[in-house]
Design a protein around this motif. Structure first.
Motif, PDB file in Angstrom:
ATOM      1  N   LEU A 194      32.161  37.169  40.386  1.00 58.65           N
ATOM      2  CA  LEU A 194      33.590  37.432  40.176  1.00 58.65           C
ATOM      3  C   LEU A 194      34.482  36.585  41.080  1.00 58.65           C
ATOM      4  CD1 LEU A 194      35.856  38.923  38.750  1.00 58.65           C
ATOM      5  CD2 LEU A 194      35.585  40.792  40.418  1.00 58.65           C
ATOM      6  N   PRO A 195      34.267  36.558  42.409  1.00 56.68           N
ATOM      7  CA  PRO A 195      35.159  35.740  43.244  1.00 56.68           C
ATOM      8  C   PRO A 195      35.112  34.259  42.915  1.00 56.68           C
ATOM      9  CG  PRO A 195      33.920  37.283  44.601  1.00 56.68           C
ATOM     10  CD  PRO A 195      33.319  37.333  43.232  1.00 56.68           C
ATOM     11  N   ILE A 196      33.937  33.729  42.609  1.00 60.34           N
ATOM     12  CA  ILE A 196      33.861  32.293  42.343  1.00 60.34           C
ATOM     13  C   ILE A 196      34.535  31.973  41.013  1.00 60.34           C
ATOM     14  CG2 ILE A 196      31.660  32.069  41.099  1.00 60.34           C
ATOM     15  CD1 ILE A 196      32.774  29.982  44.118  1.00 60.34           C
ATOM     16  N   ALA A 197      34.446  32.876  40.017  1.00 56.71           N
ATOM     17  CA  ALA A 197      35.138  32.651  38.748  1.00 56.71           C
ATOM     18  C   ALA A 197      36.650  32.696  38.944  1.00 56.71           C
ATOM     19  CB  ALA A 197      34.713  33.706  37.722  1.00 56.71           C
ATOM     20  N   VAL A 198      37.126  33.626  39.756  1.00 55.50           N
ATOM     21  CA  VAL A 198      38.560  33.718  40.049  1.00 55.50           C
ATOM     22  C   VAL A 198      39.029  32.457  40.763  1.00 55.50           C
ATOM     23  CG1 VAL A 198      40.314  34.956  41.378  1.00 55.50           C
ATOM     24  CG2 VAL A 198      38.581  36.235  40.097  1.00 55.50           C
ATOM     25  N   LEU A 199      38.263  31.987  41.742  1.00 60.05           N
ATOM     26  CA  LEU A 199      38.660  30.806  42.510  1.00 60.05           C
ATOM     27  C   LEU A 199      38.681  29.555  41.638  1.00 60.05           C
ATOM     28  CD1 LEU A 199      36.765  31.547  45.829  1.00 60.05           C
ATOM     29  CD2 LEU A 199      39.238  31.534  45.497  1.00 60.05           C
TER      30      LEU A 199
END
Length: 395
Positions: free
Chosen positions: A138-143
């Motif tokens: 999730l965080p890497i997709a958001v970033l």
């Protein structure tokens, strides 16, 4: 009598911190061998995070945790690791695209990404590892969305970050290579955004200007690196730790299903009470001074343990976590640092954690651990993250 030196306590196998010495400031040895002052008391941590004589601009010779001095020594121009006016100027220019109002606009996107990940979890069926299937992606997709880079590049970011977060001295050889690879990658995307700007951070930073002050290309690349490095590892660890905290307290789940408006408060409580990482940045004394009656000499390293301050029993009396969630009250002070160096991405990380927890509660109402929580293993060799190695669940 010689000075008492403790081994840095770190984390017990269960994910809970091991007992700390009673003194609010004590001497300890880090994994790499450096001696530092560990600060644990609430007021002492607050003082350290705001102290004008404690600097963040490390050199490779300063005491440090893992690769942080290597990373700091490789950065140039104005960076978020500096102190004083240079840091304030950079932060002012960099902060606008990450302001809470802008992050609020991103929440529908974050929700869509979280729902897509849970769709995949439901499709493959239980058991599922929430670390591998939600907390990490999730965080890497958001970033990737935030920086305007292809989502397919997420796995390579993870490889670079894994190299740069290693604490072990033997692992430091790969830090410089990973850092250079990430800088080269971001340099290339900077040129793309200059020619074809979009609704992303890099484009916003290229346009940022205050009077005659603009961000240089090197500063933009270093900002993008900081967002990727800190916004991925720390947020992933926090999502996993908060999900773990949710499962450790099954009495929370029926309360949150009945009152989903309590999810933001629950995220705040879990961020304060559930340890995601046992570490914090090492700060360096630029002159002699005293902290809680302890003499700190010029050049000494100081590590304020923000998680310990937020478990200070005088400030946060022990209580039932369900009661803590439902009664309101104190909010966490130090989860994202404090003072002029408060995390620039605090609003983004908070949104991701709230949405991840809310999505799990809404989509997987019978969520439960697939193994006893106390048997789970935690990373103890990463900085600044750490976090669970896996979190298998059923529903």
């Amino acid at each position: 009598m010689g000075e008492t030196v403790h081994d840095f306590p770190g984390r017990a196998f269960s994910g809970e911190p091991v007992p700390l010495p009673e003194e609010p400031v004590f001497r300890a040895r880090l994994a790499g061998g450096d001696l530092v002052w560990i600060v644990t008391g609430y007021e002492e941590v607050r003082a350290a995070l705001n102290h004008p004589l404690l600097g963040r601009d490390l050199t490779p010779q300063d005491p440090h945790m893992g690769a942080e001095a290597t990373l700091a020594g490789a950065l140039r121009d104005r960076t978020l690791l500096l102190d004083g006016p240079a840091h304030a100027q950079l932060r002012h220019l960099a902060a606008k695209p990450l302001a809470p109002r802008r992050i609020a606009e991103l929440r529908p996107l974050i929700q869509r990404l979280a729902d897509a990940l849970v769709d995949d979890i439901e499709r493959t069926g239980p058991p599922a590892d929430l670390v591998a299937r939600l907390a990490l992606p999730l965080p890497i997709a958001v970033l990737c969305e935030l920086l305007g880079v292809p989502a397919s590049d997420g796995p390579v970011f993870r490889q670079w970050t894994d190299r740069m977060t290693a604490i072990e001295v033997a692992a430091q050889d790969g830090v410089t290579a990973a850092l250079q690879a990430m800088f080269d990658y971001l340099d290339g995307h900077l040129e793309e955004k200059r020619n074809r700007p979009g609704n992303d951070l890099i484009s916003a930073w290229l346009a940022a200007q205050e009077a005659d002050d603009r961000l240089t290309d090197a500063e933009i690349v270093q900002l993008a690196f900081s967002v990727l490095f800190a916004g991925y590892e720390s947020t992933a660890a926090a999502i996993g730790a908060c999900a773990y905290g949710l499962l450790r307290h099954p009495g929370l789940l029926p309360v949150l299903r009945a009152s989903p408006d309590l999810v933001p408060r629950t995220a705040q409580v879990l961020m304060r009470t559930q340890l995601a990482t046992p570490y914090y940045r090492v700060l360096v004394a630029r002159q002699d001074f005293a902290l809680a009656g302890v003499h700190i000499a010029r050049g000494d390293g100081v590590m304020p343990l923000t998680w310990a301050a937020q478990r200070d029993r005088e400030r946060f009396p022990a209580s039932d976590i369900v009661e803590d969630v439902t009664r309101g009250g104190d909010r966490p002070d130090f989860v994202f640092g404090h003072g002029p160096h408060t995390c620039l991405g605090a609003a983004l990380a908070t949104a991701e954690i709230e949405i991840a927890l809310g999505t799990l509660i809404r989509r997987l109402p019978r969520l439960r651990p697939a193994v006893p929580p106390h048997t789970l293993a935690w990373h103890t060799g990463r900085f600044p993250g750490g976090g669970l190695k896996e979190l298998p669940v059923r529903w």
